[in-house]
Design a protein around this motif. Structure first.
Motif, PDB file in Angstrom:
ATOM      1  N   SER A 184       0.857  -1.190   0.000  1.00 54.45           N
ATOM      2  CA  SER A 184       0.000   0.000   0.000  1.00 54.45           C
ATOM      3  C   SER A 184       0.891   1.236   0.000  1.00 54.45           C
ATOM      4  N   SER A 185       0.687   2.112  -0.992  1.00 53.53           N
ATOM      5  CA  SER A 185       1.602   3.233  -1.200  1.00 53.53           C
ATOM      6  C   SER A 185       0.831   4.520  -1.448  1.00 53.53           C
ATOM      7  N   MET A 186       1.583   5.601  -1.594  1.00 57.51           N
ATOM      8  CA  MET A 186       0.972   6.876  -1.957  1.00 57.51           C
ATOM      9  C   MET A 186       1.978   7.729  -2.716  1.00 57.51           C
ATOM     10  N   LEU A 188       3.987  10.937  -3.181  1.00 62.92           N
ATOM     11  CA  LEU A 188       4.489  11.846  -2.158  1.00 62.92           C
ATOM     12  C   LEU A 188       3.932  13.261  -2.310  1.00 62.92           C
ATOM     13  N   ASP A 189       3.865  13.774  -3.527  1.00 65.99           N
ATOM     14  CA  ASP A 189       3.460  15.171  -3.730  1.00 65.99           C
ATOM     15  C   ASP A 189       1.985  15.411  -3.440  1.00 65.99           C
ATOM     16  N   THR A 190       1.141  14.443  -3.758  1.00 69.59           N
ATOM     17  CA  THR A 190      -0.307  14.663  -3.661  1.00 69.59           C
ATOM     18  C   THR A 190      -0.983  13.826  -2.578  1.00 69.59           C
ATOM     19  N   ALA A 191      -0.247  12.838  -2.015  1.00 71.33           N
ATOM     20  CA  ALA A 191      -0.797  11.925  -1.002  1.00 71.33           C
ATOM     21  C   ALA A 191      -1.913  11.046  -1.560  1.00 71.33           C
ATOM     22  N   ASP A 192      -1.988  10.909  -2.891  1.00 67.93           N
ATOM     23  CA  ASP A 192      -2.961  10.003  -3.504  1.00 67.93           C
ATOM     24  C   ASP A 192      -2.505   8.562  -3.320  1.00 67.93           C
ATOM     25  N   ASN A 193      -3.451   7.696  -2.950  1.00 65.56           N
ATOM     26  CA  ASN A 193      -3.122   6.303  -2.649  1.00 65.56           C
ATOM     27  C   ASN A 193      -3.023   5.448  -3.912  1.00 65.56           C
ATOM     28  N   CYS A 194      -2.240   4.370  -3.811  1.00 59.20           N
ATOM     29  CA  CYS A 194      -2.078   3.410  -4.910  1.00 59.20           C
ATOM     30  C   CYS A 194      -1.486   2.131  -4.346  1.00 59.20           C
ATOM     31  N   PHE A 195      -1.279   1.158  -5.210  1.00 61.35           N
ATOM     32  CA  PHE A 195      -0.620  -0.089  -4.823  1.00 61.35           C
ATOM     33  C   PHE A 195       0.610  -0.306  -5.709  1.00 61.35           C
ATOM     34  N   ILE A 196       1.664  -0.815  -5.100  1.00 58.24           N
ATOM     35  CA  ILE A 196       2.875  -1.198  -5.834  1.00 58.24           C
ATOM     36  C   ILE A 196       3.015  -2.707  -5.741  1.00 58.24           C
ATOM     37  N   SER A 197       3.048  -3.355  -6.902  1.00 61.06           N
ATOM     38  CA  SER A 197       3.114  -4.817  -6.955  1.00 61.06           C
ATOM     39  C   SER A 197       4.409  -5.268  -7.633  1.00 61.06           C
ATOM     40  N   VAL A 228       5.929   6.568  -2.048  1.00 61.01           N
ATOM     41  CA  VAL A 228       6.394   6.109  -0.734  1.00 61.01           C
ATOM     42  C   VAL A 228       5.344   5.187  -0.123  1.00 61.01           C
ATOM     43  N   THR A 229       5.741   4.510   0.949  1.00 59.13           N
ATOM     44  CA  THR A 229       4.782   3.682   1.679  1.00 59.13           C
ATOM     45  C   THR A 229       3.748   4.588   2.340  1.00 59.13           C
ATOM     46  N   SER A 230       2.511   4.103   2.411  1.00 59.63           N
ATOM     47  CA  SER A 230       1.414   4.935   2.908  1.00 59.63           C
ATOM     48  C   SER A 230       1.126   4.671   4.382  1.00 59.63           C
ATOM     49  N   ASN A 231       0.354   5.541   4.965  1.00 56.49           N
ATOM     50  CA  ASN A 231      -0.026   5.398   6.363  1.00 56.49           C
ATOM     51  C   ASN A 231      -0.966   4.225   6.590  1.00 56.49           C
ATOM     52  N   ILE A 232      -1.701   3.806   5.555  1.00 55.08           N
ATOM     53  CA  ILE A 232      -2.693   2.745   5.721  1.00 55.08           C
ATOM     54  C   ILE A 232      -2.121   1.359   5.479  1.00 55.08           C
ATOM     55  N   SER A 233      -0.805   1.259   5.213  1.00 57.20           N
ATOM     56  CA  SER A 233      -0.192  -0.055   5.033  1.00 57.20           C
ATOM     57  C   SER A 233      -0.248  -0.837   6.337  1.00 57.20           C
ATOM     58  N   SER A 234      -0.533  -2.114   6.242  1.00 65.01           N
ATOM     59  CA  SER A 234      -0.673  -2.942   7.441  1.00 65.01           C
ATOM     60  C   SER A 234       0.666  -3.401   8.006  1.00 65.01           C
ATOM     61  N   LYS A 235       1.716  -3.404   7.173  1.00 63.78           N
ATOM     62  CA  LYS A 235       3.001  -3.923   7.638  1.00 63.78           C
ATOM     63  C   LYS A 235       4.163  -2.971   7.393  1.00 63.78           C
ATOM     64  N   PHE A 236       4.018  -2.078   6.426  1.00 68.52           N
ATOM     65  CA  PHE A 236       5.122  -1.176   6.109  1.00 68.52           C
ATOM     66  C   PHE A 236       4.950   0.153   6.827  1.00 68.52           C
ATOM     67  N   LEU A 241      10.672   5.645   0.938  1.00 67.15           N
ATOM     68  CA  LEU A 241      10.702   5.780  -0.524  1.00 67.15           C
ATOM     69  C   LEU A 241      10.705   4.415  -1.199  1.00 67.15           C
ATOM     70  N   ILE A 242       9.835   4.267  -2.191  1.00 66.06           N
ATOM     71  CA  ILE A 242       9.763   3.035  -2.989  1.00 66.06           C
ATOM     72  C   ILE A 242      10.427   3.232  -4.347  1.00 66.06           C
ATOM     73  N   GLY A 243      10.100   4.342  -5.014  1.00 60.03           N
ATOM     74  CA  GLY A 243      10.672   4.597  -6.324  1.00 60.03           C
ATOM     75  C   GLY A 243      10.024   5.797  -6.969  1.00 60.03           C
ATOM     76  N   TYR A 244      10.147   5.839  -8.305  1.00 67.40           N
ATOM     77  CA  TYR A 244       9.680   7.007  -9.061  1.00 67.40           C
ATOM     78  C   TYR A 244       8.801   6.554 -10.227  1.00 67.40           C
ATOM     79  N   ILE A 245       7.705   7.269 -10.418  1.00 65.29           N
ATOM     80  CA  ILE A 245       6.775   6.904 -11.490  1.00 65.29           C
ATOM     81  C   ILE A 245       7.461   7.086 -12.841  1.00 65.29           C
ATOM     82  N   SER A 246       7.418   6.032 -13.647  1.00 64.88           N
ATOM     83  CA  SER A 246       8.048   6.082 -14.969  1.00 64.88           C
ATOM     84  C   SER A 246       7.026   6.094 -16.097  1.00 64.88           C
TER      85      SER A 246
END
Length: 288
Positions: A184-186, A188-197, A228-236, A241-246
């Protein structure tokens, strides 16, 4: 038919006979005091070439001796130079390894300083899974060092993965590029949620992992934005920082977006990691 008689005259005999004649002529010249004429001519024809031949043989012998000495010296010098080159090469290799280790430790220090709110411990990677990537790997610290399951692991510039199994002196880590990873991620600039798989095939082809379910109602998210990892992640833990949108594309439902993310960590060359000695305490939502 008349047979011809083959006369075998020894070369040594001929030489000895000529030498005897020459000495006789010299003696005659000395006794009579007659130094010119045919005797002098014969002497010139016989002794001068002989003297030149003897000088040539003597010079060649001397040159061969010097050449032999020079070759032996060159061989010895070459052997010594090879030993010096090997020694210098070994020292250079050690210096390069030390420099690389110093740079990695410097990066680890800077990473630890970037997450000072979390206690960490360093560990070395001692084994990895069957793939060419560090999608799963083993570190040299375990429960004896305070390592527990679900602890977050970081390296380089950001998130590596999570501890999935712990022994007394080792632990196994599943990285975010593994096919079974879902974070569970977000943005960084907008705090919009997403998932990284994780996606090993995508990593192999393009060095990227998947981004899905991005909520971007105002179309503010652009390529290059940090994830980045989000506040709603259950384990992270949040904010790693996870990475950069390409890449980023709108989904068919017109409500969410999908794309790819380039990881902040080099998952081809992991050697040292930091384990965050703190667990995420709250969170029951879907995803890790």
């Amino acid at each position: 038919m008349r047979q011809r008689n083959n006369l075998n005259i020894p070369t040594g005999g001929v030489f000895f006979a000529l030498l005897t004649i020459c000495f006789m002529l010299l003696a005659l010249s000395y006794v009579t005091g007659f130094s010119g004429g045919p005797i002098q001519t014969i002497a010139n024809y016989v002794f001068v070439p002989m003297e030149k031949g003897l000088d040539y043989i003597s010079n060649r012998a001397s040159e061969n001796s010097e050449d032999t000495k020079t070759k032996e010296e060159l061989i010895a010098e070459n052997t010594e130079l090879k030993a010096q080159v090997e020694e210098l090469t070994s020292k250079l290799t050690n210096m390069q390894l030390q420099q690389q280790e110093l740079e990695r430790l410097q990066n680890m220090y800077e990473l630890s300083a970037a997450y000072t709110e979390y206690p960490t411990t360093g560990a070395h990677v001692i084994a990895r899974g069957s793939s060419n990537w560090f999608n799963t790997f083993t570190i040299d610290k375990g429960s004896n060092d305070g390592i527990k399951e679900d602890m977050n692991v970081i390296s380089g510039s950001g998130l590596v993965g999570i501890v999935t199994q712990v022994g007394p002196s080792y632990a196994i880590v599943r990285s975010i590029i593994d096919d079974n990873s879902n974070v569970s991620s977000m943005v960084l600039d907008t705090a919009d949620n997403c998932f990284i798989s994780g996606d090993l095939e995508l990593m192999t082809d393009r060095n990227m992992i998947e981004l899905t379910n991005l909520e971007d109602p105002d179309n503010e998210v652009v390529v290059g934005t940090s994830v980045v990892t989000s506040n709603i992640s259950s384990k992270f833990l949040p904010g790693i920082l996870i990475g950069y949108i390409s890449e980023l594309n709108e989904d068919s439902n017109k409500l969410t977006k999908s794309g790819t993310v380039t990881p902040a960590v080099d998952f081809k060359h992991l050697q040292e990691v930091l384990v965050i000695l703190e667990l995420k305490e709250v969170g029951n939502e879907d995803g890790n």
